[in-house]
Design a protein around this motif. Structure first.
Motif, PDB file in Angstrom:
ATOM      1  N   VAL A   1       0.817  -1.222   0.000  1.00 54.05           N
ATOM      2  CA  VAL A   1       0.000   0.000   0.000  1.00 54.05           C
ATOM      3  C   VAL A   1       0.849   1.269   0.000  1.00 54.05           C
ATOM      4  CG1 VAL A   1      -1.853  -1.197   1.234  1.00 54.05           C
ATOM      5  CG2 VAL A   1      -0.221   0.184   2.527  1.00 54.05           C
ATOM      6  N   ALA A   2       2.161   1.142   0.222  1.00 57.37           N
ATOM      7  CA  ALA A   2       3.015   2.329   0.374  1.00 57.37           C
ATOM      8  C   ALA A   2       2.934   3.264  -0.824  1.00 57.37           C
ATOM      9  CB  ALA A   2       4.460   1.897   0.613  1.00 57.37           C
ATOM     10  N   ALA A   3       2.953   2.695  -2.030  1.00 61.19           N
ATOM     11  CA  ALA A   3       2.943   3.540  -3.234  1.00 61.19           C
ATOM     12  C   ALA A   3       1.669   4.361  -3.314  1.00 61.19           C
ATOM     13  CB  ALA A   3       3.101   2.676  -4.477  1.00 61.19           C
ATOM     14  N   ASP A   4       0.546   3.812  -2.857  1.00 63.85           N
ATOM     15  CA  ASP A   4      -0.716   4.554  -2.873  1.00 63.85           C
ATOM     16  C   ASP A   4      -0.673   5.752  -1.938  1.00 63.85           C
ATOM     17  OD1 ASP A   4      -1.680   2.671  -4.623  1.00 63.85           O
ATOM     18  OD2 ASP A   4      -2.777   1.539  -3.112  1.00 63.85           O
ATOM     19  N   LEU A   5       0.243   5.715  -0.985  1.00 61.40           N
ATOM     20  CA  LEU A   5       0.368   6.806  -0.012  1.00 61.40           C
ATOM     21  C   LEU A   5       1.518   7.752  -0.377  1.00 61.40           C
ATOM     22  CD1 LEU A   5      -0.138   4.676   3.219  1.00 61.40           C
ATOM     23  CD2 LEU A   5      -1.829   6.108   2.059  1.00 61.40           C
ATOM     24  N   GLY A   6       2.064   7.590  -1.569  1.00 59.70           N
ATOM     25  CA  GLY A   6       3.115   8.486  -2.029  1.00 59.70           C
ATOM     26  C   GLY A   6       4.498   8.156  -1.516  1.00 59.70           C
ATOM     27  N   LEU A   7       4.695   6.947  -1.010  1.00 61.08           N
ATOM     28  CA  LEU A   7       5.999   6.534  -0.501  1.00 61.08           C
ATOM     29  C   LEU A   7       6.683   5.588  -1.475  1.00 61.08           C
ATOM     30  CD1 LEU A   7       4.919   5.898   3.188  1.00 61.08           C
ATOM     31  CD2 LEU A   7       6.390   7.760   2.409  1.00 61.08           C
ATOM     32  N   ARG A   8       7.999   5.553  -1.431  1.00 57.87           N
ATOM     33  CA  ARG A   8       8.787   4.667  -2.288  1.00 57.87           C
ATOM     34  C   ARG A   8       9.404   3.575  -1.425  1.00 57.87           C
ATOM     35  NH1 ARG A   8      10.627   9.631  -3.363  1.00 57.87           N
ATOM     36  NH2 ARG A   8      12.787   9.159  -2.730  1.00 57.87           N
TER      37      ARG A   8
END
Length: 361
Positions: A273-280
């Motif tokens: 889910v990290a990418a959906d929250l703008g994280l790499r």
């Protein structure tokens, strides 16, 4: 032969009033439901004797292999009630596959994925009244486990094995709200080594972590972070949780799976889910120097641990015999966003875009 876990009802179940009292203040691991799932494996017959039966003690012979050689593995997952009253499991197939991997490492038989899922599903169906309401973070915690029950003192893989699932209503891990915790960092003690059982979910790993855990308590810390034992140059995991770092430039860093740490289901979900929250997301080697220097120079702005019980826990500081490295106060925005994203899927408050929920009722 496939396992279906037929129900044999407890003739003396808890009263509705007794269940209501437990669900009002369940704690964690303090109360258990009316039934449990069981099955037996033998070398000659394979898996069988599967059923949902009244909860009760096992009769364990003093010569049972598990008592002498620690051949056992376990899992942990939860059942969640949604606002519409339905009950769902979260990624049980992932737990089933990890259970197989743990069993293989301990030379125990691998329970088929569909049998694992059937056991937890049928137990939850039998115990639906024990699943707390959707308010807060209450859930029904499920503990599948397997142990060598053969009566034999020779050192070899057991030829008779018992599998079971028990269930325990669970309240919110943070009864007073989510708060950052301090973590003790140890390079004196190790929970597992390269080539050992670190990637298996077995009791020996947790037993090995206790001495460091209590050392952490002596220094005012809630948990302990282990450094890889051989080279002392690689961050691993906490006693019962994986660890993540959040950087100011939007990277989400966690130690790579190297065979010495557990492949956490929550860890894997967070990376998804990290990418959906703008994280790499980055899975890689993290050294103790990188951990401490990143906090000291401000490039690491948040840290957290994760696991089934607490989901996500913000970390306030890391402490060791060499000093203390404290993260910015009030700087847990990304951590809490990740926590909410996982919980919202589990409790049905957000769309399950990943197909992680399995309906039970």
């Amino acid at each position: 032969m496939s396992l279906t876990f037929p129900l044999h009802r407890n003739p003396d179940p808890a009263t509705d009033d007794a269940v209501a009292r437990v669900l009002a203040d369940p704690g964690f691991g303090d109360h258990f439901t009316d039934h449990m799932a069981v099955a037996t494996w033998t070398k000659d017959g394979g898996w069988g004797a599967d059923e949902i039966k009244p909860y009760g003690p096992f009769q364990v012979d003093p010569a049972s292999a598990v008592l002498h050689y620690a051949q056992e593995v376990f899992e942990g997952l939860k059942a969640y009630r949604h606002d519409d009253g339905s009950v769902h499991l979260f990624r049980p197939e992932a737990n089933a596959r990890r259970f197989q991997a743990s069993a293989a490492r301990l030379m125990l038989p691998e329970l088929p994925v569909d049998a694992f899922v059937a056991s937890v599903t049928e137990l939850v169906r039998a115990e639906e009244r024990w699943v707390p309401g959707a308010a807060g973070e209450h859930s029904l915690y499920l503990r599948p486990f397997m142990f060598a029950s053969e009566v034999f003192l020779g050192v070899r893989a057991a030829q008779t094995v018992t599998y079971s699932v028990i269930a325990s209503p669970s309240g919110p891990y943070f009864a007073g709200g989510v708060k950052p915790v301090d973590i003790w960092v140890t390079d004196r003690w190790a929970r597992a080594g390269v080539g050992g059982t670190g990637a298996a979910k077995c009791g020996g790993n947790y037993a090995a972590s206790l001495i460091a855990q209590y050392e952490g308590y002596d220094h005012g810390c809630s948990q302990v972070l282990f450094i890889e034992a051989a080279g002392k140059d690689r961050v691993e995991e906490l006693g019962g949780m994986n660890v993540f770092l959040v950087t100011g430039d939007g990277r989400l860093i966690t130690p790579a799976l190297t065979g010495t740490i557990l492949d956490g289901i929550t860890r894997n979900s967070i990376l998804t889910v990290a990418a959906d929250l703008g994280l790499r997301p980055e899975e890689r080697r993290v050294t103790p120097d990188e951990l401490f220097e990143g906090i000291a120079d401000g490039s690491t702005v948040e840290a957290f641990s994760c696991g089934t019980a607490a989901v996500v826990t913000p970390i306030g500081a890391f402490k060791s015999g060499h000093g203390e490295w404290r993260l910015p106060e009030g700087g847990s925005a990304q951590t809490l966003a990740i926590r909410d994203a996982i919980l919202d899927i589990q409790y049905g408050r957000a769309e399950d875009r990943y197909g992680w929920l399995r309906p039970v009722s």
